[in-house]
Design a protein around this motif. Structure first.
Motif, PDB file in Angstrom:
ATOM      1  N   CYS A 198       8.315  -4.742  11.237  1.00 58.06           N
ATOM      2  CA  CYS A 198       8.892  -5.169   9.951  1.00 58.06           C
ATOM      3  C   CYS A 198       8.531  -4.269   8.770  1.00 58.06           C
ATOM      4  CB  CYS A 198       8.478  -6.606   9.641  1.00 58.06           C
ATOM      5  SG  CYS A 198       9.111  -7.794  10.829  1.00 58.06           S
ATOM      6  N   THR A 199       7.395  -3.565   8.841  1.00 57.94           N
ATOM      7  CA  THR A 199       6.986  -2.724   7.713  1.00 57.94           C
ATOM      8  C   THR A 199       8.040  -1.676   7.354  1.00 57.94           C
ATOM      9  OG1 THR A 199       4.636  -3.117   8.058  1.00 57.94           O
ATOM     10  CG2 THR A 199       5.227  -1.117   6.854  1.00 57.94           C
ATOM     11  N   PRO A 200       8.567  -0.911   8.314  1.00 59.46           N
ATOM     12  CA  PRO A 200       9.588   0.076   7.927  1.00 59.46           C
ATOM     13  C   PRO A 200      10.833  -0.576   7.315  1.00 59.46           C
ATOM     14  CG  PRO A 200       8.790   0.535  10.141  1.00 59.46           C
ATOM     15  CD  PRO A 200       8.214  -0.795   9.741  1.00 59.46           C
ATOM     16  N   ILE A 201      11.249  -1.694   7.871  1.00 62.07           N
ATOM     17  CA  ILE A 201      12.440  -2.383   7.360  1.00 62.07           C
ATOM     18  C   ILE A 201      12.209  -2.822   5.918  1.00 62.07           C
ATOM     19  CG2 ILE A 201      13.902  -4.437   7.637  1.00 62.07           C
ATOM     20  CD1 ILE A 201      13.188  -4.225  10.709  1.00 62.07           C
ATOM     21  N   LEU A 202      11.086  -3.485   5.679  1.00 56.24           N
ATOM     22  CA  LEU A 202      10.791  -3.977   4.330  1.00 56.24           C
ATOM     23  C   LEU A 202      10.477  -2.844   3.357  1.00 56.24           C
ATOM     24  CD1 LEU A 202       8.665  -7.156   5.141  1.00 56.24           C
ATOM     25  CD2 LEU A 202      11.034  -7.043   4.345  1.00 56.24           C
ATOM     26  N   TYR A 203       9.807  -1.800   3.851  1.00 58.00           N
ATOM     27  CA  TYR A 203       9.486  -0.675   2.976  1.00 58.00           C
ATOM     28  C   TYR A 203      10.756  -0.063   2.386  1.00 58.00           C
ATOM     29  CZ  TYR A 203       8.147   3.914   1.309  1.00 58.00           C
ATOM     30  OH  TYR A 203       7.981   5.021   0.517  1.00 58.00           O
ATOM     31  N   PHE A 204      11.720   0.241   3.249  1.00 55.33           N
ATOM     32  CA  PHE A 204      12.936   0.883   2.756  1.00 55.33           C
ATOM     33  C   PHE A 204      13.774  -0.079   1.910  1.00 55.33           C
ATOM     34  CE2 PHE A 204      11.895   3.825   6.267  1.00 55.33           C
ATOM     35  CZ  PHE A 204      11.768   4.970   5.499  1.00 55.33           C
ATOM     36  N   ALA A 205      13.749  -1.367   2.243  1.00 59.56           N
ATOM     37  CA  ALA A 205      14.469  -2.348   1.420  1.00 59.56           C
ATOM     38  C   ALA A 205      13.845  -2.444   0.029  1.00 59.56           C
ATOM     39  CB  ALA A 205      14.463  -3.713   2.107  1.00 59.56           C
ATOM     40  N   PHE A 206      12.524  -2.552  -0.029  1.00 56.49           N
ATOM     41  CA  PHE A 206      11.838  -2.626  -1.327  1.00 56.49           C
ATOM     42  C   PHE A 206      11.982  -1.323  -2.099  1.00 56.49           C
ATOM     43  CE2 PHE A 206       9.260  -6.275   0.321  1.00 56.49           C
ATOM     44  CZ  PHE A 206       9.435  -7.124  -0.762  1.00 56.49           C
ATOM     45  N   ALA A 207      11.899  -0.180  -1.412  1.00 58.02           N
ATOM     46  CA  ALA A 207      12.007   1.118  -2.088  1.00 58.02           C
ATOM     47  C   ALA A 207      13.388   1.286  -2.716  1.00 58.02           C
ATOM     48  CB  ALA A 207      11.719   2.252  -1.105  1.00 58.02           C
ATOM     49  N   ILE A 262       0.833  -1.201   0.000  1.00 58.83           N
ATOM     50  CA  ILE A 262       0.000   0.000   0.000  1.00 58.83           C
ATOM     51  C   ILE A 262       0.870   1.254   0.000  1.00 58.83           C
ATOM     52  CG2 ILE A 262      -1.647   1.348   1.388  1.00 58.83           C
ATOM     53  CD1 ILE A 262      -2.695  -1.493   2.367  1.00 58.83           C
ATOM     54  N   LEU A 263       1.926   1.261   0.802  1.00 56.66           N
ATOM     55  CA  LEU A 263       2.799   2.429   0.880  1.00 56.66           C
ATOM     56  C   LEU A 263       3.595   2.635  -0.402  1.00 56.66           C
ATOM     57  CD1 LEU A 263       4.063   2.038   4.553  1.00 56.66           C
ATOM     58  CD2 LEU A 263       2.307   3.598   3.694  1.00 56.66           C
ATOM     59  N   LEU A 264       4.038   1.548  -1.019  1.00 58.39           N
ATOM     60  CA  LEU A 264       4.847   1.670  -2.238  1.00 58.39           C
ATOM     61  C   LEU A 264       4.016   1.891  -3.499  1.00 58.39           C
ATOM     62  CD1 LEU A 264       7.623  -1.032  -1.810  1.00 58.39           C
ATOM     63  CD2 LEU A 264       7.946   1.435  -1.969  1.00 58.39           C
ATOM     64  N   LEU A 265       2.917   1.155  -3.618  1.00 62.74           N
ATOM     65  CA  LEU A 265       2.142   1.166  -4.857  1.00 62.74           C
ATOM     66  C   LEU A 265       0.986   2.154  -4.852  1.00 62.74           C
ATOM     67  CD1 LEU A 265       1.918  -2.693  -5.475  1.00 62.74           C
ATOM     68  CD2 LEU A 265       3.629  -1.087  -6.355  1.00 62.74           C
ATOM     69  N   ILE A 300       7.193   6.615   8.149  1.00 63.54           N
ATOM     70  CA  ILE A 300       6.954   5.201   7.838  1.00 63.54           C
ATOM     71  C   ILE A 300       6.767   4.403   9.128  1.00 63.54           C
ATOM     72  CG2 ILE A 300       7.920   3.130   6.755  1.00 63.54           C
ATOM     73  CD1 ILE A 300       6.868   5.269   4.775  1.00 63.54           C
ATOM     74  N   ILE A 301       7.494   4.735  10.161  1.00 66.31           N
ATOM     75  CA  ILE A 301       7.309   4.056  11.452  1.00 66.31           C
ATOM     76  C   ILE A 301       5.917   4.359  12.008  1.00 66.31           C
ATOM     77  CG2 ILE A 301       8.059   4.037  13.872  1.00 66.31           C
ATOM     78  CD1 ILE A 301      10.961   4.362  12.761  1.00 66.31           C
ATOM     79  N   ILE A 302       5.499   5.616  11.918  1.00 64.41           N
ATOM     80  CA  ILE A 302       4.146   5.977  12.364  1.00 64.41           C
ATOM     81  C   ILE A 302       3.109   5.195  11.572  1.00 64.41           C
ATOM     82  CG2 ILE A 302       2.429   7.847  12.367  1.00 64.41           C
ATOM     83  CD1 ILE A 302       4.804   9.756  13.060  1.00 64.41           C
ATOM     84  N   LEU A 303       3.273   5.129  10.253  1.00 64.25           N
ATOM     85  CA  LEU A 303       2.333   4.408   9.406  1.00 64.25           C
ATOM     86  C   LEU A 303       2.319   2.912   9.728  1.00 64.25           C
ATOM     87  CD1 LEU A 303       3.041   6.308   6.096  1.00 64.25           C
ATOM     88  CD2 LEU A 303       0.847   6.252   7.307  1.00 64.25           C
TER      89      LEU A 303
END
Length: 184
Positions: free
Chosen positions: A165-174, A52-55, A111-114
């Motif tokens: 895990c969301t912030p970790i994966l978000y920045f890795a995927f981004a 959701i955050l990326l796309l 991103i951490i807040i989200l």
């Protein structure tokens, strides 16, 4: 990717995330005893939040609906898969509204807040879904409230893993998307 929802690249990424979400549930799921439903610990919610955050709202929501809903349909949860898909719509709506309020600034803090918001939203939606599931099998409303509350341990663990895990994966995927897809 958030801006060009209809581009071939966005559609491919939506399908890719749907597959990743499905595999994220299928590969690692740990059943947890509960009074209502058959909950288990998994990374599908985390991956849905990242999608959701990326796309963006539409494509991230579609990836979550296809990944989470598809898993439910194909793995013995078809009767309540519509509730899972509805949860994705709620989580996508909440995350997208807040992210839009943050002007899509993907700082670590935002991103951490989200991620925390995604986890809390999932606790609320799963509690509501558990009540509906209990009512679907003929339980009275008061008992449904209690049974849904007692069935929250797996949700709490999933929500905590989503928040972490969301912030970790978000920045890795981004970062990966920027390198591979050569986007800004």
């Amino acid at each position: 990717m958030r801006k060009d929802e209809n581009s071939l690249q966005a559609l491919v990424m939506t399908g890719l995330f749907a597959a990743i979400i499905y595999i994220g549930i299928w590969v690692l799921r740990i059943p947890v005893p509960a009074m209502v439903g058959r909950p288990f610990i998994h990374f599908g919610n985390t991956l849905t939040a990242v999608a959701i955050l990326l796309l963006g709202y539409r494509n991230g929501m579609l990836a979550g609906i296809i990944g989470l809903g598809g898993f439910d349909i194909l793995n013995g949860y078809a009767a309540t898969s519509w509730l899972t898909m509805l949860e994705v719509v709620v989580v996508a709506s909440v995350l997208s509204a807040i992210f839009k309020g943050m002007h899509y600034e993907d700082s670590k803090k935002n991103i951490i807040i989200l991620a925390i918001v995604a986890g809390i939203t999932k606790i609320f939606t799963t509690y509501c879904v558990s009540i509906i599931e209990a009512l679907m099998v003929g339980t009275s409303l008061k008992i449904a409230y209690v049974a849904a509350f007692v069935s929250l341990p797996a949700t709490l663990i999933n929500s905590l893993s989503t928040a972490i895990c969301t912030p970790i994966l978000y920045f890795a995927f981004a970062r990966g998307a920027k390198k591979v897809l050569k986007i800004n």
